[in-house]
Design an enzyme around this catalytic site. Structure first.
Site, mmCIF file in Angstrom:
data_model
loop_
_atom_site.group_PDB
_atom_site.id
_atom_site.type_symbol
_atom_site.label_atom_id
_atom_site.label_comp_id
_atom_site.label_asym_id
_atom_site.label_seq_id
_atom_site.Cartn_x
_atom_site.Cartn_y
_atom_site.Cartn_z
ATOM 1 C CG ASP A 33 15.745 24.287 151.226
ATOM 2 O OD1 ASP A 33 16.123 25.300 150.613
ATOM 3 O OD2 ASP A 33 15.299 24.300 152.379
ATOM 4 C CD GLU A 35 15.005 25.847 155.941
ATOM 5 O OE1 GLU A 35 15.379 26.922 156.472
ATOM 6 O OE2 GLU A 35 14.441 25.807 154.832
ATOM 7 C CG HIS A 174 11.431 30.089 155.098
ATOM 8 N ND1 HIS A 174 12.554 30.421 154.384
ATOM 9 C CD2 HIS A 174 10.546 31.106 154.941
ATOM 10 C CE1 HIS A 174 12.369 31.604 153.825
ATOM 11 N NE2 HIS A 174 11.158 32.036 154.132
ATOM 12 C CG ASP A 179 11.542 25.917 151.386
ATOM 13 O OD1 ASP A 179 10.303 25.943 151.506
ATOM 14 O OD2 ASP A 179 12.302 26.740 151.933
#
Length: 576
Positions: A33, A35, A174, A179
């Protein structure tokens, strides 16, 4: 009737995962994941990377790091993720992080929720910073969820909604690692579901996730995947059988396992075949030495069983031929049964009738259809006699002896002993063009080209079918040989000599044990047209070598073959 075959040695090289199918329990997944600052993949906007490596349902490693994108974090992103500019200041830059991430991904399947987003950012970063993107298999858990779960069960496939549905221990926040951990749990719950759909391998899992709704396999298709169990990864023929053990469909493939399994995926979109799969109860296979043997067996099995879901080759002997009738003044007739001296084969009666019209333009046979006795004819001559196109044997103006040269001319033309009629028509075409009668010349040219192509096809196939035995060997692409023994236009034996195996002893064994073939009537000696055509193509393409021929394989010196280039220029779209 079974073909005599030499034993096929096992493959010397190990089969690839793509051929065998990689069991899911042996697959390493890296669930990742990212960000970002909300920027595009074209910029260094990644702020955090989290990844979890799992195999066989167990975690075997984790990776997590903040990344300094070189810019501040927008307030909206701070509110969403909790990542502030102060947190990433001093963190490693993306070029420093990439090598570790790529090493973590090595040899694994990249998994992400909305995978195109995450993989797209990493791929773009590699291109921008001079790193080689390893092109790992990519699995999107969002698409997998939509393929596995119904809309009633999962109205939304957002990561938070799926985590709520499955009651995961880790909930998405998040933040990259949290995540990724939540996605791992979602992945494992989805993998528990795919087993009920018959998905056992990585290849099937990736295909399932790529299936769009309109083409997604039906539940019946998925349940029937068990029919592919035990199918070998080898060239051969497969037969789908129905509830009464009837043959529903026959096909051939260079890899039986891969082909049969494809019937239960979204790759199979033909409605007719999906209906067939729904009622199939069993799949039988016949392993063959090579693709040629498989293709021949397919033709024979279709002809023997008449499977209702096969569209072609059900009537291999139902072809059309042009033959002279057996009477005092022979005329041309279109028949379905080949006889000696016949011209053909033709795929339709219309094509055969067109050939009759063209032959009558080059050979002075009578065009009428009435039977004329050898003596006592007293009918009045027709208009064709007045036009000079018929000597009127019906009116007693021509004897059988005077008519005989036309019959001999037909036989010489069909069997390639004399192409004088073709020269005559070609000269007429040139004369018409010289007189600027271009439309008439073009029509005659097309007629002659069609006749030449028909004659050429007939003579080529007849030359092969007339041979008591012919042996060929074709390179198999791995420095070995695919071998075929053909007798009177039929495949009598097939085998292989793998790399390092002397081919001649294999050929001798095949010839010794080959099927005995008794010739039948007609130019093809009773062999099915499609089989002879298939064998001829194999012998004359792909680097096949002629090992032996008894007697020598020859084609007529004055046959249509010498006119082939002329016909190709005239009708390039109709050359077979």
């Amino acid at each position: 009737m079974a073909l005599a075959s030499a034993p096929v040695p096992p493959r010397s090289s190990q089969l690839t995962f793509d051929e065998l199918g990689t069991p899911l329990r042996e697959v390493t997944f890296v669930v990742l994941d990212l960000e970002t600052t909300g920027g595009s993949a074209g910029n260094d906007s990644i702020t955090e990377i989290g990844a979890v490596k799992v195999r066989g349902g167990e975690r075997i490693g984790e990776l997590a790091t903040l990344v300094d994108p070189g810019t501040g974090v927008p307030p909206g992103i701070v509110a969403l993720t909790g990542i502030t500019t102060a947190m990433i200041t001093g963190a490693p830059r993306l070029p420093e992080v990439l090598p570790s991430v790529l090493e973590f991904l090595r040899g694994a399947v990249l998994v992400a929720h909305n995978a195109p987003f995450d993989s797209g950012f990493l791929r773009a970063a590699c291109e921008r910073h001079g790193q080689l993107w390893p092109r790992p298999p990519v699995l999107c858990t969002a698409r997998l969820a939509r393929a596995v779960l119904s809309h009633d069960e999962a109205p939304s496939v957002r990561l938070g909604a799926l985590a709520e549905l499955f009651g995961t221990a880790t909930r998405p926040t998040h933040r990259a690692l949290a995540d990724a951990r939540a996605t791992v749990e979602v992945l494992h719950r989805l993998l528990e579901r795919v087993g009920n759909l018959g998905v056992q391998s990585l290849e099937e899992l990736l295909a399932l996730a790529k299936e769009s709704a309109p083409h997604r396999p039906t539940q019946q298709q998925r349940k029937k995947r068990v029919l592919a169990e035990g199918v070998p990864s080898a060239p051969g023929v497969y037969l789908f059988r129905g509830p009464r053990d009837e043959v529903l469909y026959v096909g051939t493939s260079g890899d039986l396992q891969r082909r049969v399994r494809s019937y239960f995926t979204s790759g199979e979109r033909r409605r007719r075949v999906r209906d067939m799969v729904a009622i199939a109860e069993r799949v039988d296979t016949v392993v063959c030495a090579h693709a040629l043997e498989a293709a021949v067996r397919e033709l024979r099995l279709i002809a023997a069983h008449h499977p209702r879901y096969n569209r072609r080759s059900k009537r291999p002997h139902h072809t059309w031929w042009v033959v002279p009738t057996a009477e005092a003044f022979p005329r041309l007739s279109v028949v379905t049964g080949p006889r000696d001296g016949a011209l053909g084969p033709f795929a339709s009666r219309r094509a055969a009738a067109a050939a009759v019209d063209t032959v009558l333009d080059v050979v002075p046979l009578r065009p009428c259809t009435q039977r004329i006795p050898a003596k006592g004819a007293s009918a009045a001559p027709c208009a064709l006699h007045e036009m000079g196109r018929c000597a009127a044997p019906c009116a007693g103006l021509q004897t059988p002896e005077e008519y005989a040269p036309a019959v001999h001319a037909l036989a010489d033309l069909v069997e390639g002993r004399d192409d004088a009629p073709l020269h005559t028509v070609a000269a007429e075409i040139d004369a018409l063009a010289a007189k600027e009668r271009f439309e008439t010349a073009a029509r005659r040219r097309d007629q002659l080209a069609a006749l030449i192509l028909g004659l050429g096809r007939s003579q080529r196939l007849a030359a092969l079918a007339s041979l008591p035995e012919v042996v060929g060997a074709r390179p198999d692409g791995s420095r070995g040989w695919e071998i075929a023994v053909v007798r009177y236009g039929r495949l009598a034996a097939a085998g292989v000599a793998r790399r390092g195996v002397a081919p001649m002893p294999v050929i001798d064994a095949l010839r010794l044990g080959a099927q005995i073939v008794l010739p039948g009537p007609g130019p093809l000696r009773g062999a099915p047209v499609e089989e002879v055509r298939l064998l001829h193509r194999w012998f004359t393409t792909g680097g096949t070598r002629l090992v032996a021929s008894e007697p020598a394989w020859t084609e007529p010196a004055r046959g249509a073959g010498v006119w082939r280039a002329w016909a190709e220029r005239a009708r390039p779209l109709e050359v077979d």
